[in-house]
Design a protein around this motif. Structure first.
Motif, PDB file in Angstrom:
ATOM      1  N   UNK A 194       0.783  -1.234   0.000  1.00  0.00           N
ATOM      2  CA  UNK A 194       0.000   0.000   0.000  1.00  0.00           C
ATOM      3  C   UNK A 194       0.816   1.285   0.000  1.00  0.00           C
ATOM      4  N   UNK A 195       2.078   1.223   0.415  1.00  0.00           N
ATOM      5  CA  UNK A 195       2.931   2.415   0.514  1.00  0.00           C
ATOM      6  C   UNK A 195       2.254   3.516   1.337  1.00  0.00           C
ATOM      7  N   UNK A 196       1.920   3.187   2.561  1.00  0.00           N
ATOM      8  CA  UNK A 196       1.231   4.147   3.431  1.00  0.00           C
ATOM      9  C   UNK A 196       2.038   4.479   4.684  1.00  0.00           C
ATOM     10  N   UNK A 197       3.349   4.341   4.614  1.00  0.00           N
ATOM     11  CA  UNK A 197       4.186   4.662   5.775  1.00  0.00           C
ATOM     12  C   UNK A 197       4.413   6.167   5.886  1.00  0.00           C
ATOM     13  N   UNK A 198       4.937   6.586   7.012  1.00  0.00           N
ATOM     14  CA  UNK A 198       5.286   7.996   7.174  1.00  0.00           C
ATOM     15  C   UNK A 198       6.348   8.397   6.146  1.00  0.00           C
ATOM     16  N   UNK A 199       7.303   7.511   5.892  1.00  0.00           N
ATOM     17  CA  UNK A 199       8.354   7.858   4.933  1.00  0.00           C
ATOM     18  C   UNK A 199       7.774   8.060   3.536  1.00  0.00           C
ATOM     19  N   UNK A 200       6.761   7.282   3.176  1.00  0.00           N
ATOM     20  CA  UNK A 200       6.088   7.508   1.896  1.00  0.00           C
ATOM     21  C   UNK A 200       5.404   8.870   1.872  1.00  0.00           C
ATOM     22  N   UNK A 201       4.819   9.248   3.013  1.00  0.00           N
ATOM     23  CA  UNK A 201       4.200  10.575   3.104  1.00  0.00           C
ATOM     24  C   UNK A 201       5.259  11.665   2.985  1.00  0.00           C
ATOM     25  N   UNK A 202       6.439  11.431   3.553  1.00  0.00           N
ATOM     26  CA  UNK A 202       7.536  12.395   3.431  1.00  0.00           C
ATOM     27  C   UNK A 202       7.952  12.531   1.974  1.00  0.00           C
ATOM     28  N   UNK A 203       8.120  11.432   1.285  1.00  0.00           N
ATOM     29  CA  UNK A 203       8.508  11.470  -0.119  1.00  0.00           C
ATOM     30  C   UNK A 203       7.455  12.170  -0.979  1.00  0.00           C
ATOM     31  N   UNK A 204       6.208  12.078  -0.547  1.00  0.00           N
ATOM     32  CA  UNK A 204       5.118  12.717  -1.281  1.00  0.00           C
ATOM     33  C   UNK A 204       4.911  14.174  -0.865  1.00  0.00           C
ATOM     34  N   UNK A 205       5.706  14.658   0.093  1.00  0.00           N
ATOM     35  CA  UNK A 205       5.580  16.042   0.546  1.00  0.00           C
ATOM     36  C   UNK A 205       4.442  16.279   1.513  1.00  0.00           C
ATOM     37  N   UNK A 206       3.917  15.229   2.111  1.00  0.00           N
ATOM     38  CA  UNK A 206       2.783  15.367   3.025  1.00  0.00           C
ATOM     39  C   UNK A 206       3.183  15.266   4.489  1.00  0.00           C
ATOM     40  N   UNK A 207       4.445  15.055   4.761  1.00  0.00           N
ATOM     41  CA  UNK A 207       4.912  14.938   6.145  1.00  0.00           C
ATOM     42  C   UNK A 207       6.402  15.255   6.183  1.00  0.00           C
TER      43      UNK A 207
END
Length: 403
Positions: A194-207
């Motif tokens: 699912x790629x729903x980790x915090x690091x994925x959010x960081x890479x997406x600019x959302x965290x």
């Protein structure tokens, strides 16, 4: 009645050929959905085992990144820790000589044995992997594919299985369909990648990472410090695909022998991964002895045991092992009668040259670790950002949302 007899003729230009049968896109989609639903039910059904007490989900638990839910080094009767079934969708087929030109378009570097599923890379597809636990004597313990099919029919799956076949139902076609269904279920993106980790959010600019997590990432990637990213690749692919946190390689780490594994009570028994005993096609390659698959670190913080033999029982202990293996060997290995430390005691001495010595392994100047206690803790903090189910602060997630 088999599916080839049930489906209408597909429209030209909108077709998929599966085993020689042409399906329209809606038909192919409907079949995939039915396969996945069947696979989900089989995955959670204990009736498929010889004992009637073990399902795939008994070891690969839904709420634990499809790895084990308990802290046992290995499950009863087993000899290896349970690997996670998440983020396996891009694992390449096994090869002894892997050339990765993604970074520099340079195919001159042979990365050696790479790819394959299971700890020793001996199968190449999810469908082939699904057969392993069904027939393994230390897992679901069926003596033959016929046993698996018999259990499935007795559990009431016959009609659903036969409806998805393209040929006459028999033991072989039904067993193949069962494996296909289990493999199809494991391709459900929302559940298995699912790629729903915090690091994925960081890479997406959302965290944003905290200062401690950022330090952990730097140390994780720094070649003269953690050097973790040399095997657990942390950078997105050039095509923008998220990092998988593995290079899909196989490596010898010299993990200590785990005496909680019954087979290890025999001093002449050694689990040597790529060169056996479970894998039998590479037994004449001594340079492969002791090599095991490099798993993805995604969801690693949810695990309760680490490495192929489950010897470590905390994430911090696992990270510390990399740092202290060769400068504090007495922390990890037993002593011989003469008081010397028996390093790398789970691999015969003639294969010790296979054990990885890249940093942070190996001797260090002044016998000082390359990472301090605080730096080890920082890497652990970063690794915790790889756990799926992160919710951006201020974002509401309903109870029905997927983790």
């Amino acid at each position: 009645m088999v599916i080839a007899m049930m489906l209408p003729r597909a429209l030209p230009g909108h077709a998929h050929a599966i085993d020689g049968v042409v399906l329209s896109r809606p038909q192919a989609r409907a079949r995939a959905m039915a396969l996945s639903a069947l696979g989900r039910d089989l995955f959670h059904d204990r009736h498929l085992s010889a004992s009637g007490q073990m399902a795939c989900s008994s070891c690969h638990a839904d709420g634990h990144a499809y790895a084990q839910a308990n802290a046992l080094s290995v499950q009863p009767g087993g000899h290896r820790a349970v690997p996670s079934l998440k983020y396996l969708q891009d694992v390449p087929q096994f090869t002894e000589h892997f050339f990765d030109s993604d970074d520099e378009a340079d195919e001159s570097i042979d990365n050696g044995p790479t790819g394959g599923l299971t700890w020793d890379g001996r199968v190449d597809t999810a469908q082939a992997q699904a057969r392993v636990p069904l027939l393994a004597p230390y897992e679901m313990a069926n003596t033959s594919p016929a046993d698996v099919v018999s259990h499935a029919l007795a559990a009431g799956y016959g009609q659903r299985i036969d409806a998805l076949l393209f040929s006459a139902p028999n033991m072989e076609t039904r067993f193949t369909l069962i494996a296909e269904a289990l493999a199809t279920y494991q391709q459900e993106e929302r559940l298995f990648y699912p790629y729903t980790s915090k690091y994925d959010a960081v890479l997406a600019g959302r965290a944003k990472l905290t200062a401690r997590e950022s330090l952990g990432l730097r140390l994780f990637e720094q070649p003269d410090k953690g050097n973790c990213a040399s095997c657990h690749v942390s950078a997105p692919g050039h095509d923008g695909t998220p990092p998988q946190f593995t290079d899909y390689g196989l490596i010898a780490l010299g993990v200590p022998r785990n005496m909680q594994i019954t087979l290890n009570h025999d001093p002449n028994y050694f689990d040597m991964g790529l060169c056996g005993p479970d894998r039998t096609d590479l037994t004449n390659h001594p340079e492969y002895c002791g090599l095991f698959r490099t798993p993805s670190l995604r969801n690693v913080a949810t695990r309760r045991v680490f490495f192929h033999n489950g010897m470590m029982h905390s994430l911090r202990q696992a990270v510390a092992f990399y740092v202290l293996r060769d400068i504090r060997p007495q922390m990890w290995y037993p002593k011989a009668p003469d008081g010397t430390v028996r390093k790398y005691d789970d691999l015969p001495a003639r294969y010790h040259a296979n054990i990885n010595m890249d940093p942070p392994f190996g001797p260090q100047p002044g016998n000082r670790p390359v990472l301090s206690d605080d730096e080890i803790d920082a890497i652990v903090a970063f690794l915790k950002t790889l756990t799926d189910g992160y919710v951006t602060p201020g974002t509401y997630r309903s109870h029905g949302s997927a983790p």
